[in-house]
Each structure stands twice: as C-alpha cells, then as structure tokens.
Design an enzyme around this catalytic site. Structure first.
Site, mmCIF file in Angstrom:
data_model
loop_
_atom_site.group_PDB
_atom_site.id
_atom_site.type_symbol
_atom_site.label_atom_id
_atom_site.label_comp_id
_atom_site.label_asym_id
_atom_site.label_seq_id
_atom_site.Cartn_x
_atom_site.Cartn_y
_atom_site.Cartn_z
ATOM 1 N N GLU A 207 -35.473 20.796 3.641
ATOM 2 C CA GLU A 207 -36.641 20.973 4.496
ATOM 3 C C GLU A 207 -37.394 19.650 4.557
ATOM 4 O O GLU A 207 -37.485 18.932 3.577
ATOM 5 C CB GLU A 207 -37.539 22.088 3.947
ATOM 6 C CG GLU A 207 -36.905 23.451 4.152
ATOM 7 C CD GLU A 207 -37.693 24.584 3.502
ATOM 8 O OE1 GLU A 207 -38.898 24.446 3.299
ATOM 9 O OE2 GLU A 207 -37.057 25.596 3.171
ATOM 10 N N PHE B 45 -34.044 11.775 -7.129
ATOM 11 C CA PHE B 45 -34.434 12.911 -7.986
ATOM 12 C C PHE B 45 -34.838 12.475 -9.386
ATOM 13 O O PHE B 45 -34.660 13.193 -10.355
ATOM 14 C CB PHE B 45 -33.342 13.986 -8.017
ATOM 15 C CG PHE B 45 -33.332 14.789 -6.755
ATOM 16 C CD1 PHE B 45 -33.930 16.036 -6.696
ATOM 17 C CD2 PHE B 45 -32.785 14.273 -5.589
ATOM 18 C CE1 PHE B 45 -33.978 16.762 -5.517
ATOM 19 C CE2 PHE B 45 -32.822 14.978 -4.398
ATOM 20 C CZ PHE B 45 -33.411 16.232 -4.368
ATOM 21 N N CYS C 101 -35.249 27.188 -2.711
ATOM 22 C CA CYS C 101 -33.867 27.064 -3.197
ATOM 23 C C CYS C 101 -33.755 26.815 -4.695
ATOM 24 O O CYS C 101 -33.227 27.659 -5.411
ATOM 25 C CB CYS C 101 -33.155 25.956 -2.430
ATOM 26 S SG CYS C 101 -32.912 26.388 -0.699
ATOM 27 N N LYS D 79 -34.881 29.722 -7.206
ATOM 28 C CA LYS D 79 -34.073 30.954 -7.188
ATOM 29 C C LYS D 79 -32.603 30.671 -7.496
ATOM 30 O O LYS D 79 -31.935 31.462 -8.156
ATOM 31 C CB LYS D 79 -34.233 31.697 -5.855
ATOM 32 C CG LYS D 79 -33.410 31.163 -4.714
ATOM 33 C CD LYS D 79 -33.450 32.077 -3.507
ATOM 34 C CE LYS D 79 -32.812 31.430 -2.291
ATOM 35 N NZ LYS D 79 -31.403 31.124 -2.376
HETATM 36 N N1 LIG Z 1 -34.514 26.632 3.205
HETATM 37 C C1 LIG Z 1 -33.662 25.701 2.783
HETATM 38 O O1 LIG Z 1 -34.010 24.516 2.645
HETATM 39 C C2 LIG Z 1 -32.248 26.068 2.472
HETATM 40 C C3 LIG Z 1 -31.308 25.047 2.265
HETATM 41 C C4 LIG Z 1 -29.985 25.393 1.972
HETATM 42 C C5 LIG Z 1 -29.631 26.730 1.860
HETATM 43 N N2 LIG Z 1 -30.575 27.701 2.055
HETATM 44 C C6 LIG Z 1 -30.149 29.094 1.958
HETATM 45 O O2 LIG Z 1 -30.034 29.597 3.284
HETATM 46 C C7 LIG Z 1 -30.439 30.963 3.339
HETATM 47 C C8 LIG Z 1 -31.571 31.127 4.332
HETATM 48 O O3 LIG Z 1 -32.684 30.400 3.858
HETATM 49 P P1 LIG Z 1 -33.977 30.177 4.768
HETATM 50 O O4 LIG Z 1 -34.896 29.295 3.993
HETATM 51 O O5 LIG Z 1 -33.569 29.784 6.136
HETATM 52 O O6 LIG Z 1 -34.554 31.677 4.814
HETATM 53 P P2 LIG Z 1 -35.795 32.211 5.635
HETATM 54 O O7 LIG Z 1 -36.426 33.242 4.765
HETATM 55 O O8 LIG Z 1 -36.614 31.079 6.129
HETATM 56 O O9 LIG Z 1 -35.154 32.909 6.907
HETATM 57 C C9 LIG Z 1 -34.348 34.019 6.851
HETATM 58 C C10 LIG Z 1 -34.414 34.725 8.203
HETATM 59 O O10 LIG Z 1 -33.396 35.734 8.231
HETATM 60 C C11 LIG Z 1 -33.939 36.854 8.912
HETATM 61 N N3 LIG Z 1 -33.138 38.040 8.595
HETATM 62 C C12 LIG Z 1 -33.121 38.772 7.450
HETATM 63 N N4 LIG Z 1 -32.228 39.765 7.558
HETATM 64 C C13 LIG Z 1 -31.670 39.667 8.782
HETATM 65 C C14 LIG Z 1 -30.669 40.405 9.467
HETATM 66 N N5 LIG Z 1 -30.068 41.445 8.907
HETATM 67 N N6 LIG Z 1 -30.349 40.039 10.698
HETATM 68 C C15 LIG Z 1 -30.943 38.973 11.309
HETATM 69 N N7 LIG Z 1 -31.882 38.233 10.695
HETATM 70 C C16 LIG Z 1 -32.246 38.567 9.451
HETATM 71 C C17 LIG Z 1 -35.362 36.902 8.442
HETATM 72 O O11 LIG Z 1 -36.175 37.718 9.296
HETATM 73 C C18 LIG Z 1 -35.740 35.421 8.459
HETATM 74 O O12 LIG Z 1 -36.249 35.032 9.708
HETATM 75 C C19 LIG Z 1 -30.790 31.337 1.905
HETATM 76 O O13 LIG Z 1 -29.666 31.893 1.288
HETATM 77 C C20 LIG Z 1 -31.130 30.001 1.268
HETATM 78 O O14 LIG Z 1 -30.917 30.003 -0.113
HETATM 79 C C21 LIG Z 1 -31.865 27.392 2.367
#
Ligand SMILES: NC(=O)c1ccc[n+]([C@@H]2O[C@H](COP(=O)([O-])OP(=O)(O)OC[C@H]3O[C@@H](n4cnc5c(N)ncnc54)[C@H](O)[C@@H]3O)[C@@H](O)[C@H]2O)c1
Length: 441
Positions: free
Chosen positions: A155, A249, A260, A263
């Site tokens: 992010e 880092f 991330c 969790k």
């Molecule tokens: N945020 C990061 O920097 C990052 C980086 C790498 C990996 N990840 C991983 O990616 C995944 C997503 O992270 P994020 O930060 O984007 O999450 P987030 O919480 O920002 O977004 C998740 C979205 O999924 C939607 N959602 C939930 N259930 C759904 C369904 N059944 N159908 C359609 N949409 C649905 C939610 O409404 C939400 O808008 C996680 O597993 C996280 O660990 C995140």
C-alpha cells in the site's frame, strides 16, 4: 480474455485497474453495494497515490465494469482473480469465510472453462480445498484450473509495485493455466516463477514473516542502542551495507502494522503449530512488535509523568505513509492508551482521519493540518512518517507548542537538525544525548 476480479479492496481494485491499464477489459465484483455504487460514480473507495485518475480514465474508456451481480461477473469469465479479505480469527488463524463465499458464488455461476487465481493470502493447502469445492459443485464437463498467485504489492506504492514487482509467483500443477498467466504477465517484464501450489502459498507467508522479523530485529537492536549509547540510524546504515543483509526494513520505530504483517505472522504461527512445529522465532517477532506499539506512550509518560489533561498532538494515523489504511496501525494502540490516561488528544493525518473517526468518533479532536494540531500542545507524538510530517519545519514546533516536546516514533528528524532547536526530542534507538536534552529544556 474476459477477466473478473473479486473484491474491490486494496488488492482487488489495484489489480483490476492495472489490468485495464495493460489493455484488458475487467469486471470487478464486490458484495458491498455501497462500494460498487461509489466506484461506478468514479470515486475511489481507498486512497492510493495515482489510483483516482486511473479509475476515471478506465471507466471513461469502458474497460472497467463494476458489479454486485455474480452472474455478470462469473458466468462467462475466462480468468477470475480472487482478492477478498482473509482477516484473522480471534485465535490468529486466517478467516476464510469471505474466500469460501466467493468460491461458492463462482462455482454456482460459471458456465464455461475458467482459471481461478487466488491473490488473497491463504494458508498452505487452501487452494487444494478450493479445487475440491469447485469440483463438488460444478458439472464435470467444465474444466476449472486453480492457481495460487500471491500478491506482493505494498500500500502506498501499489500501482508501481504492480508494474515493477520483484517477482510474480504462479503456483499451480496445471501447466496450461500457468502458461496463460505467464502470457498475461509477460508485458510487465517482471521475473515469473512457476512453483507448486503449496510452495506459492508458503512464499507469501514466509516473505511477510521475514520482513516482520527484520523490523522486530532492528527494533530490538534499537532498544539495546538506547541502553548502551549507540545510535540506531548509524548502526542500521552499517548493517544494511552488507549485501547479504540489505538496507530495507531496517528502520527502527514503533513497529509494523497494516492489514498484512500482523495477521500473516499470526496465521503462520498457527499454521506451524498445527503441524506440530512451534514457530518460536516468529512468536518473539510478534511479541516485540506488540511492545513497540506501546513505546511512544511509555516514553511520553517517562518524559512528562501523568498524561491526564495534557494536550497531545498525534501526528500520523495511517499504519504507514501514502495510505488511508489504519488496520493494526500503531496509532490505534497509542490512541487507546492515551484515552485510558485521560489525555486530551488532537490528531492529524493527511488521509486516514475518516477511518479513525469511525472508531474513535468525537473522543478525540481532529486537526486540518499539523499547525493546528501542534497549537498549544504539551507534547507531540509522531506515529507515521508522511512527507508532510518529516518535512515539517522544526522551528514551528518551537513556535506553536506550549512545550516543544516530540516523541518521534519514526525517527523523522536527524539529531544534528534537532540540536539546532530548543526542542526536547525523544526518538527510537538513538543517543541518550537527545534524551539528556530534557534536563536542559
Ligand atoms: N492490502 C495489502 O497491502 C495486501 C497486499 C498483499 C496481499 N494482500 C492480501 O490480499 C487479500 C485482500 O486484501 P485487501 O487489503 O485488498 O482487503 P480489503 O479488506 O481491502 O478488501 C476486500 C474486499 O473484498 C470484498 N469481498 C469480501 N467478500 C467478497 C465476496 N464474496 N465477493 C466479492 N467481494 C467480496 C470486500 O467487500 C472488500 O471490498 C487479503 O488476503 C490480504 O492478506 C493484501
């Protein structure tokens, strides 16, 4: 190729928009109708530098479609990326409910052969379970391939990371699916690794665990530096010059946060425990980080004693700069502790105020800018190293605050700059010389 991305969060929305930028047409589905309505209106639901403009462009070009209708999203898709949240359960394991719901919806609506690619961070073995679920629910003539494609974007620099990542991991036993993804990603000119599914899932957890370990390691060294009179900035610089270690880092501070590292480290500890291997090193990393989140308030109390009634400017609320994300941000612990101490808090952040407001409401005040936050403050705590904060002139602390006392949780200022001002300055892992300045002020 018809591409669908599931989830419009930090990963889903960035993936959709960047795939559009590569010339694809993408359908982005979410279950949150308010998010979808806002996105259809061309307003981003997250703050990420450069994202708003790309959203507007791709909506205008009609390459990007938002929907809550699973039939529209899944029935005719060739490639589906799952990017739903996998938050932590109370016991630290990954909560896979959103993922299961998404897979259920996909399985209920697909009408043709499709590749399902999991970008969400999921425990080792999850993609095999997805494959079983899909097999049980879909007609046998449909050929559904499952791929683990973990996401490494950060992010704050997510768009750049999509286009210029260090590597792309494609974990699958299905050669044809791997080839399709290799072709999709080829224009990015990023190294592509094809692995087995379980290894791909593990690469993601191991990467985050290692980075978290580096942070907690340097924070432990910082704590020792404070006691032995060494300077963590110089020490980190010296360590980082060793190519085997690397300089990233290694910035001491009040700990990692975000959606991330916290969790994912806990989920990996749980995963290891379930296969009878207590991950003691990672448990210690998590423990150190929890302690770091309390450090700024502990230092504030050490410096001024009682915090009750003290006006405290909290500068930075997001878990890191250039995002509005406050999940597991150190600022949350700081705010809770300051509330318990009955401090009078005024907070500033360029992007995350609305998110903090949804938790703390009017329990604290919010400043429009740094000057307003510092006005008549007894002390300032820096929790996020936004450019606005690191570049804020030190002289203004002297002029605006009742007592110019900074607890800098991100080591934003150099000690040589500080010495030119009459400011009490307490940072992380740096010379007691700065701390001895308290006596002089
Ligand atoms: N945020 C990061 O920097 C990052 C980086 C790498 C990996 N990840 C991983 O990616 C995944 C997503 O992270 P994020 O930060 O984007 O999450 P987030 O919480 O920002 O977004 C998740 C979205 O999924 C939607 N959602 C939930 N259930 C759904 C369904 N059944 N159908 C359609 N949409 C649905 C939610 O409404 C939400 O808008 C996680 O597993 C996280 O660990 C995140």
């Amino acid at each position: 190729m018809r591409i669908t991305v599931v989830g419009t969060g930090y990963v889903g929305l960035i993936t959709s928009i960047c795939l559009c930028e590569m010339g694809h047409t993408v359908t982005n589905i979410d279950i949150d109708d308010k998010r979808i309505a806002q996105l259809k209106n061309g307003r981003s639901v997250i703050y990420e530098p450069g994202l708003q403009q790309l959203l507007e462009n791709n909506l205008k070009e009609r390459r990007l479609l938002f929907t809550i209708d699973p039939r529209i999203a899944y029935a005719q898709a060739d490639l589906i990326f799952i990017a739903v949240g996998t938050p932590e359960n109370p016991d630290g394991t990954a909560n896979l409910e959103y993922l299961q719901e998404a897979v259920y919806a996909i399985a209920s609506h697909i009408e043709k052969d499709v590749i399902i690619c999991t970008k969400s961070t999921v425990p080792v073995g999850t993609n095999e379970k997805i494959a079983e679920m899909i097999k049980d629910m879909t007609p046998s003539h449909l050929n559904v391939s499952i791929v683990s494609n973990p996401e490494f974007l950060r992010e704050g620099s997510a768009i750049n990371d999509f286009f210029h990542g260090d590597r792309i991991v494609i974990g699958t036993e299905d050669e044809k699916a791997a080839a399709v993804l290799q072709e999709l990603y080829a224009p990015l000119k990023t190294e592509i690794m094809v692995t087995d599914t379980r290894s791909a899932e593990m690469i993601k957890y191991a990467s985050n665990a290692f980075l978290a370990t580096k942070i907690s390691f340097i924070n432990e060294i910082a704590a020792i530096c404070e006691k032995v009179g060494a300077d963590i900035s110089q020490v980190a610089n010296g360590i980082g010059k060793d190519k085997r270690i690397g300089s990233s880092f290694l910035k001491a501070g009040i700990g990692y946060g975000g959606s991330c590292f916290p969790k994912d480290t806990k989920a990996l500890v749980q995963l290891a425990g379930h296969v009878d291997h207590p991950f003691e090193l990672l448990e210690a990393v998590i423990g150190v980080n929890n302690r770091q989140h309390t450090l700024a308030v502990a230092k504030a109390k050490e410096a001024v004693g009682e915090l009750a009634g003290k006006r405290i400017a909290l500068l930075g609320l997001a878990f890191k700069p250039n995002t509005d994300d406050i999940r597991e941000a150190p600022s949350l612990t700081i705010l809770k502790m300051l509330m318990e101490e009955n401090a009078d808090v005024i907070a500033f952040d360029p992007a995350a105020v609305l998110n903090i407001q949804s938790i703390f409401g009017n329990e604290i005040q919010y400043a429009e800018n740094i000057n307003e936050a510092l006005k008549d403050a007894d002390l300032a705590i820096i929790a996020t190293e936004w450019d606005q904060i690191t570049q804020f002139p030190l002289v203004q602390y002297e002029e605006l605050m009742k007592t110019p006392l900074i607890i800098d949780g991100r080591n934003c200022y150099s000690l040589s700059d500080i010495e030119r001002h009459s400011i009490t300055y307490i940072s992380v892992g740096r010379s007691p010389h700065a701390q001895s300045a308290i006596a002089r002020v």
